[in-house]
Design an enzyme around this catalytic site. Sequence first.
Site, PDB file in Angstrom:
ATOM      1  CB  CYS A  50      -8.345  36.420  28.534  1.00 40.70           C
ATOM      2  SG  CYS A  50     -10.023  36.966  28.899  1.00 40.70           S
ATOM      3  NE  ARG A  90      -4.847  31.598  28.860  1.00 43.06           N
ATOM      4  CZ  ARG A  90      -4.601  31.066  30.042  1.00 43.06           C
ATOM      5  NH1 ARG A  90      -4.075  29.866  30.122  1.00 43.06           N
ATOM      6  NH2 ARG A  90      -4.887  31.718  31.145  1.00 43.06           N
ATOM      7  CD1 TRP A 102     -14.777  31.898  27.184  1.00 48.71           C
ATOM      8  CD2 TRP A 102     -14.620  32.461  29.343  1.00 48.71           C
ATOM      9  NE1 TRP A 102     -15.703  31.170  27.874  1.00 48.71           N
ATOM     10  CE2 TRP A 102     -15.631  31.490  29.199  1.00 48.71           C
ATOM     11  CE3 TRP A 102     -14.350  32.951  30.612  1.00 48.71           C
ATOM     12  CZ2 TRP A 102     -16.359  31.008  30.277  1.00 48.71           C
ATOM     13  CZ3 TRP A 102     -15.084  32.467  31.694  1.00 48.71           C
ATOM     14  CH2 TRP A 102     -16.071  31.502  31.511  1.00 48.71           C
ATOM     15  CG  ASN A 160      -6.152  35.773  31.993  1.00 51.01           C
ATOM     16  OD1 ASN A 160      -7.358  35.572  32.055  1.00 51.01           O
ATOM     17  ND2 ASN A 160      -5.264  34.846  32.307  1.00 51.01           N
ATOM     18  N   GLY A 161      -8.114  37.911  33.748  1.00 47.72           N
ATOM     19  CA  GLY A 161      -8.484  37.864  35.164  1.00 47.72           C
ATOM     20  C   GLY A 161      -9.646  38.803  35.438  1.00 47.72           C
ATOM     21  CD  GLU A 184     -14.202  13.438  31.224  1.00 47.50           C
ATOM     22  OE1 GLU A 184     -14.721  14.128  32.116  1.00 47.50           O
ATOM     23  OE2 GLU A 184     -13.558  13.917  30.284  1.00 47.50           O
ATOM     24  CE  LYS A 214     -14.420  15.852  27.598  1.00 45.75           C
ATOM     25  NZ  LYS A 214     -13.413  16.182  28.607  1.00 45.75           N
ATOM     26  CD  GLU A 234     -15.925  19.929  27.743  1.00 46.38           C
ATOM     27  OE1 GLU A 234     -15.633  18.712  27.733  1.00 46.38           O
ATOM     28  OE2 GLU A 234     -15.196  20.778  28.259  1.00 46.38           O
ATOM     29  CG  HIS A 287     -32.918   5.087  42.847  1.00 45.70           C
ATOM     30  ND1 HIS A 287     -33.814   4.470  43.693  1.00 45.70           N
ATOM     31  CD2 HIS A 287     -31.782   4.342  42.881  1.00 45.70           C
ATOM     32  CE1 HIS A 287     -33.239   3.405  44.244  1.00 45.70           C
ATOM     33  NE2 HIS A 287     -32.009   3.306  43.756  1.00 45.70           N
ATOM     34  CE  LYS A 331      -7.145  22.383  27.920  1.00 42.90           C
ATOM     35  NZ  LYS A 331      -7.872  21.110  27.772  1.00 42.90           N
TER      36      LYS A 331
HETATM   37  O1  M6R Z   1      -7.625  23.039  34.393  1.00 39.23           O
HETATM   38  P1  M6R Z   1      -8.573  22.215  35.221  1.00 39.23           P
HETATM   39  O2  M6R Z   1      -8.308  20.770  35.136  1.00 39.23           O
HETATM   40  O3  M6R Z   1      -8.625  22.678  36.640  1.00 39.23           O
HETATM   41  O4  M6R Z   1      -9.997  22.497  34.600  1.00 39.23           O
HETATM   42  C1  M6R Z   1     -11.158  22.030  35.201  1.00 39.23           C
HETATM   43  C2  M6R Z   1     -12.340  22.089  34.264  1.00 39.23           C
HETATM   44  O5  M6R Z   1     -12.610  23.416  33.902  1.00 39.23           O
HETATM   45  C3  M6R Z   1     -12.098  21.266  32.994  1.00 39.23           C
HETATM   46  O6  M6R Z   1     -11.809  19.946  33.295  1.00 39.23           O
HETATM   47  C4  M6R Z   1     -13.330  21.310  32.076  1.00 39.23           C
HETATM   48  O7  M6R Z   1     -14.377  20.615  32.650  1.00 39.23           O
HETATM   49  C5  M6R Z   1     -12.942  20.746  30.697  1.00 39.23           C
HETATM   50  N1  M6R Z   1     -13.421  21.610  29.679  1.00 39.23           N
HETATM   51  C6  M6R Z   1     -13.455  19.397  30.444  1.00 39.23           C
HETATM   52  O8  M6R Z   1     -13.224  18.924  29.175  1.00 39.23           O
END
Ligand code: M6R
Length: 598
Positions: free
Chosen positions: A2, A30, A76, A102-103, A472, A476, A479, A495, A593
């Site tokens: 958040c 966030r 969030w 937040n938390g 990755e 992406k 996501e 496999h 994020k």
């Molecule tokens: O802040 P961090 O690098 O620790 O975050 C880790 C993951 O949450 C972050 O990389 C997430 O997978 C991203 N949304 C990827 O685009």
Amino acid sequence: MCGIVGYAGERTNEDVVDVLLDGLSRLEYRGYDSAGLAVANSSISVVKRRGELSALEEAVPADDLEGFAGIGHTRWSTHGPPTDANAHPHTDCDGTVAVVHNGIIENYQPLRDELEAEGHEFDSETDTEVVPHLIERALDRGDDVETAFRRTIDRLEGSYAVAAVCADRETVYAARQQSPLVLGVGDDGYFLASDVPAFLEYTDEVVYLEDGQFASIRSSGVEITDESGAIVDVPVETVDWDPEDAGKSGYDHYMLKEIHEQPRAIRKCLRGRPRALEGTVSIDELDDVPRPERVHLVACGTSYHAALYGARLFRERGIPATAALASEYAVDAYPVDDGTLVVGVTQSGETADTMRALRDAGGRGARTLAVTNVVGSSAARECDHVLYIRAGPEISVAATKTFTSQQVALAMLSSALADARSREFVEALRALPDRLQSVLDDSRAREIADEYVDADAYFFVGRGYAAPVAREGALKMKEISYRYAEGFPAGEFKHGPLALITDRTPVFAVINREANAEKMLGNVKEVASRGAPVIAVTDAPEAVGHHADHVLRVPDTHWRFTPILANVQLQLVAYWVANRLGRSIDKPRNLAKSVTVE
Ligand code: M6R
């Protein structure tokens, strides 16, 4: 997870609301399923709405709210779905105290039971709502506001950054425990936020609060105290982020802007570190780190992909290394001792899984090192050492420039700790920003995205250093496009995943001339002969020849860096597919994020 903002100062009335809304717009990455704000005057005015920040902006009354100090929140959801009632701020029974958080408050249920038994009425399903009621109870018992706030925070277990305002007080009260909170020192007031971009347009002078500290901000100044109530003298630091860094600079999305910022980001990451003449890398702030006996890299999501890439580099330099998903690290009980360096790769420096793995390993005697983007983050403060990747603020939820900078930082870290010497490697590192620029200047990713936007699924494969980049590429794609995508080492196709191949499943194959090119071509033929369109992302188009339907070019570089450049092509493909599908690119559904829950 958040985002929190707060302001107290000489601005009044609508200016306070503008500061809060501006701050929230910078923190929307966030969390963005609801938002709210509260301003304090002789009473507290609260406005909160389910949905994105625009819903809150529309709901703020035209004649604005009257107030001298205020707090805001973008959520969030964890406890209770995104509804108006669950949005922050939350208030006490009388509506004279408002709180954002937040938390996670782990002991909220017994606290809530206790308060309800005393007659306090709750309006939401959140853990946060216990906080204003605890403050109310302490005030009713005769405490002054500051003591009531402190007494309340003492009752909380878990991770939190909390900010509160109270009627008749021109003050914002705040505290933190394992959740980020930073103060901004402006000319006409003081700011509070989960992250610096929230107030960067007003000030670049910041104070990073430590766990266990309390802050109260008002127009006359800031007071920071420790758990015992003693005043703490904290350093004011100047951040070197440009306010423009936090805006879109004419791009439609932060993600596209951040993809295009990558040459600059890695130039900053490299600054002062590679030594061209000697062929070495020297990282001044890590001079006192001895060569480790073994390295464990712990990370999540995109950062885990960077960790996989980094672990390979360490191993090639003769240092045994392994990359682990932070959420599994403790479960798998990796043995550590004082010869073990545990490297937390985390752009935010706040990811709960990664922090837990670092704390756990540190507690068992390992040396810890954070590779992070955020100055003053939990990882930066709690680890024994820190290597900043210097990528600048990354707002889009999808990590792009920080991934690239993490790979570059880990390339340097492995060289520095292994005392490696290679002029070719170091020269290639220094040339990377220009090579990356040429990928951006000359990419056909948009055409490919147009052609395959309706695909059933997307596959991404590579070998060796390219395998993490394949993972990755798929992350992406899922996501931001919400389309099914898988990424894995190319040898694994036969496999299992080969069963999914059709003429509607494009395969992106990262092929590096000097690393496994022949084997990769073998894998390409396997899928091509089963009808899959193949897009080779390669520095060797001549070798790929007619085996691929399309080529996305990667310029020549050191072969260990080819995947770093190939990844940029994959970022662009994902961006343009998501763009064609009209997705919410910077704020994909269900994601945040910074993930501060385990
Ligand atoms: O802040 P961090 O690098 O620790 O975050 C880790 C993951 O949450 C972050 O990389 C997430 O997978 C991203 N949304 C990827 O685009």
